[in-house]
Scaffold this motif. Structure first.
Motif, PDB file in Angstrom:
ATOM      1  N   ALA A  94       0.566  -1.026   0.166  1.00  0.00           N
ATOM      2  CA  ALA A  94      -0.127  -0.035   0.037  1.00  0.00           C
ATOM      3  C   ALA A  94       0.382   1.526  -0.135  1.00  0.00           C
ATOM      4  O   ALA A  94       0.359   2.272  -1.384  1.00  0.00           O
ATOM      5  CB  ALA A  94      -0.826  -0.585   1.392  1.00  0.00           C
ATOM      6  N   ALA A  95       2.020   1.081   0.775  1.00  0.00           N
ATOM      7  CA  ALA A  95       2.979   2.051   0.871  1.00  0.00           C
ATOM      8  C   ALA A  95       3.399   2.879  -0.419  1.00  0.00           C
ATOM      9  O   ALA A  95       3.931   4.108  -1.258  1.00  0.00           O
ATOM     10  CB  ALA A  95       3.885   2.190   1.983  1.00  0.00           C
ATOM     11  N   GLY A  96       3.808   1.959  -0.992  1.00  0.00           N
ATOM     12  CA  GLY A  96       3.915   1.634  -2.983  1.00  0.00           C
ATOM     13  C   GLY A  96       3.350   1.898  -3.785  1.00  0.00           C
ATOM     14  O   GLY A  96       3.716   3.129  -4.206  1.00  0.00           O
ATOM     15  N   LEU A  97       2.351   1.575  -3.641  1.00  0.00           N
ATOM     16  CA  LEU A  97       0.847   2.489  -4.700  1.00  0.00           C
ATOM     17  C   LEU A  97       0.370   3.579  -4.132  1.00  0.00           C
ATOM     18  O   LEU A  97       0.048   4.321  -4.737  1.00  0.00           O
ATOM     19  CB  LEU A  97       0.033   1.284  -4.404  1.00  0.00           C
ATOM     20  N   ASP A  98       0.325   3.479  -2.257  1.00  0.00           N
ATOM     21  CA  ASP A  98       0.305   5.109  -2.508  1.00  0.00           C
ATOM     22  C   ASP A  98       1.599   6.629  -2.790  1.00  0.00           C
ATOM     23  O   ASP A  98       0.846   7.276  -3.012  1.00  0.00           O
ATOM     24  CB  ASP A  98       0.606   5.589  -1.060  1.00  0.00           C
ATOM     25  N   ARG A  99       1.968   6.132  -3.225  1.00  0.00           N
ATOM     26  CA  ARG A  99       3.238   6.681  -3.395  1.00  0.00           C
ATOM     27  C   ARG A  99       3.419   6.648  -5.247  1.00  0.00           C
ATOM     28  O   ARG A  99       3.524   8.055  -5.798  1.00  0.00           O
ATOM     29  CB  ARG A  99       5.128   6.138  -3.097  1.00  0.00           C
ATOM     30  N   LEU A 100       2.932   6.157  -5.651  1.00  0.00           N
ATOM     31  CA  LEU A 100       2.562   6.169  -7.245  1.00  0.00           C
ATOM     32  C   LEU A 100       1.066   6.856  -7.306  1.00  0.00           C
ATOM     33  O   LEU A 100       0.435   6.553  -8.048  1.00  0.00           O
ATOM     34  CB  LEU A 100       2.400   4.539  -7.452  1.00  0.00           C
ATOM     35  N   ASP A 101       0.505   7.500  -6.412  1.00  0.00           N
ATOM     36  CA  ASP A 101      -1.010   8.042  -5.842  1.00  0.00           C
ATOM     37  C   ASP A 101      -1.917   7.062  -6.811  1.00  0.00           C
ATOM     38  O   ASP A 101      -3.218   7.538  -7.572  1.00  0.00           O
ATOM     39  CB  ASP A 101      -0.414   9.441  -7.255  1.00  0.00           C
ATOM     40  N   LEU A 102      -2.084   5.572  -7.304  1.00  0.00           N
ATOM     41  CA  LEU A 102      -2.738   4.941  -7.138  1.00  0.00           C
ATOM     42  C   LEU A 102      -4.247   4.194  -6.469  1.00  0.00           C
ATOM     43  O   LEU A 102      -5.199   4.002  -6.465  1.00  0.00           O
ATOM     44  CB  LEU A 102      -2.284   3.555  -7.990  1.00  0.00           C
ATOM     45  N   ILE A 103      -4.325   4.459  -4.453  1.00  0.00           N
ATOM     46  CA  ILE A 103      -5.231   4.282  -4.456  1.00  0.00           C
ATOM     47  C   ILE A 103      -5.572   5.009  -3.827  1.00  0.00           C
ATOM     48  O   ILE A 103      -5.995   7.074  -3.833  1.00  0.00           O
ATOM     49  CB  ILE A 103      -3.910   4.133  -2.420  1.00  0.00           C
ATOM     50  N   LEU A 116       7.386   4.769   5.723  1.00  0.00           N
ATOM     51  CA  LEU A 116       7.601   4.597   4.005  1.00  0.00           C
ATOM     52  C   LEU A 116       6.596   5.343   3.083  1.00  0.00           C
ATOM     53  O   LEU A 116       6.815   5.669   1.432  1.00  0.00           O
ATOM     54  CB  LEU A 116       6.895   3.495   3.460  1.00  0.00           C
ATOM     55  N   LEU A 117       5.932   6.904   3.542  1.00  0.00           N
ATOM     56  CA  LEU A 117       5.756   7.781   2.587  1.00  0.00           C
ATOM     57  C   LEU A 117       6.576   9.225   2.034  1.00  0.00           C
ATOM     58  O   LEU A 117       7.036   9.043   2.876  1.00  0.00           O
ATOM     59  CB  LEU A 117       3.663   8.307   2.880  1.00  0.00           C
ATOM     60  N   ASP A 118       6.190   9.675   0.735  1.00  0.00           N
ATOM     61  CA  ASP A 118       7.147  10.748   0.462  1.00  0.00           C
ATOM     62  C   ASP A 118       6.288  12.125   0.993  1.00  0.00           C
ATOM     63  O   ASP A 118       7.450  12.707   0.973  1.00  0.00           O
ATOM     64  CB  ASP A 118       7.840  10.351  -0.528  1.00  0.00           C
ATOM     65  N   SER A 119       5.840  12.173   1.130  1.00  0.00           N
ATOM     66  CA  SER A 119       4.233  13.015   2.085  1.00  0.00           C
ATOM     67  C   SER A 119       3.044  12.753   2.353  1.00  0.00           C
ATOM     68  O   SER A 119       2.884  11.791   2.424  1.00  0.00           O
ATOM     69  CB  SER A 119       4.673  13.798   0.516  1.00  0.00           C
ATOM     70  N   THR A 120       3.328  13.814   2.792  1.00  0.00           N
ATOM     71  CA  THR A 120       1.753  13.277   3.664  1.00  0.00           C
ATOM     72  C   THR A 120       0.492  13.792   2.832  1.00  0.00           C
ATOM     73  O   THR A 120       0.133  14.472   1.674  1.00  0.00           O
ATOM     74  CB  THR A 120       1.013  15.116   4.526  1.00  0.00           C
ATOM     75  N   ARG A 121      -0.752  13.000   3.181  1.00  0.00           N
ATOM     76  CA  ARG A 121      -2.128  12.506   2.081  1.00  0.00           C
ATOM     77  C   ARG A 121      -3.056  12.763   3.178  1.00  0.00           C
ATOM     78  O   ARG A 121      -3.434  12.976   4.144  1.00  0.00           O
ATOM     79  CB  ARG A 121      -2.069  11.086   2.205  1.00  0.00           C
ATOM     80  N   SER A 122      -4.019  13.891   2.579  1.00  0.00           N
ATOM     81  CA  SER A 122      -4.461  14.283   2.439  1.00  0.00           C
ATOM     82  C   SER A 122      -6.257  13.384   2.452  1.00  0.00           C
ATOM     83  O   SER A 122      -6.588  13.332   1.111  1.00  0.00           O
ATOM     84  CB  SER A 122      -5.522  16.312   2.496  1.00  0.00           C
ATOM     85  N   LEU A 123      -6.670  13.007   3.272  1.00  0.00           N
ATOM     86  CA  LEU A 123      -8.114  12.123   3.567  1.00  0.00           C
ATOM     87  C   LEU A 123      -9.320  13.011   3.788  1.00  0.00           C
ATOM     88  O   LEU A 123      -9.259  13.858   4.633  1.00  0.00           O
ATOM     89  CB  LEU A 123      -8.125  11.422   3.846  1.00  0.00           C
TER      90      LEU A 123
END
Length: 185
Positions: free
Chosen positions: A126-135, A157-164
């Protein structure tokens, strides 16, 4: 195109150790409903192997299990299962397939051909796919526990904050809270 939804048990202090969640009928019914709604399951190799070692035997009836657990296992048995692995190519569990090629392209293709959506159940993947903006969405079952240990959600493992954006939050009788978020961007 279907959504890619990351779903996992997580404790209040961020632990995603599969042994730390409440494994009762209500929890299994929740995850069975999520699986019923999705067109496919996506895992990393480690999670696949953990699931492969337990659930096929439950689905076959080789292991005695309560109805809610057996329902989960039977639903999972027939669901298409996709696995990301650089070290394994043979996935004999019923309806299991290896994701090959470029990860971004392969997962986007899986989303495109799965209109019911894909349920992602592996933290590191999930961390890898989130970094690819796929989730697209997140459905966490927040457990009423503090563990004081890891592994933790995303583990740095994230490279930046995600706003949800909160879609819903539903308390369960066992004290867990089913939360549903989508990306806010």
């Amino acid at each position: 195109m279907g959504a890619l939804t990351f779903s996992i048990n997580v404790t209040l202090d961020g632990c995603v150790d599969h042994q730390e969640g409440i494994a009762d009928d209500e929890t299994h019914a929740y995850f069975t409903a999520l699986l019923d709604e999705a067109g496919a399951m996506l895992w990393g190799r480690t999670t696949y192997e953990l699931m492969e070692s337990a659930w096929p035997a439950v689905a076959r009836g080789d292991v005695e299990a309560p109805t809610a657990i057996r329902d989960w296992a039977v639903t999972l048995e027939d669901k298409p299962k996709y696995v990301v692995s650089a070290t394994r190519s043979d996935f004999p569990w019923n309806n299991s397939h290896r994701i090959e090629g470029d990860l971004r392209t392969a997962v986007q293709d899986l989303k495109d051909r799965t209109p019911e959506g894909v349920l992602l159940g592996s933290g590191r993947l999930a961390a890898g796919l989130d970094r690819l903006d796929l989730i697209d969405e997140y459905k966490f079952l927040v457990q009423p526990r503090l563990t004081g240990h890891g592994p933790t959600l995303y583990g740095g493992l994230l490279d930046s904050t995600r706003s949800l954006e909160l879609v819903s939050a539903e308390p369960m009788s066992n004290g867990a809270i089913a939360v549903h978020y989508r990306r806010a961007d």
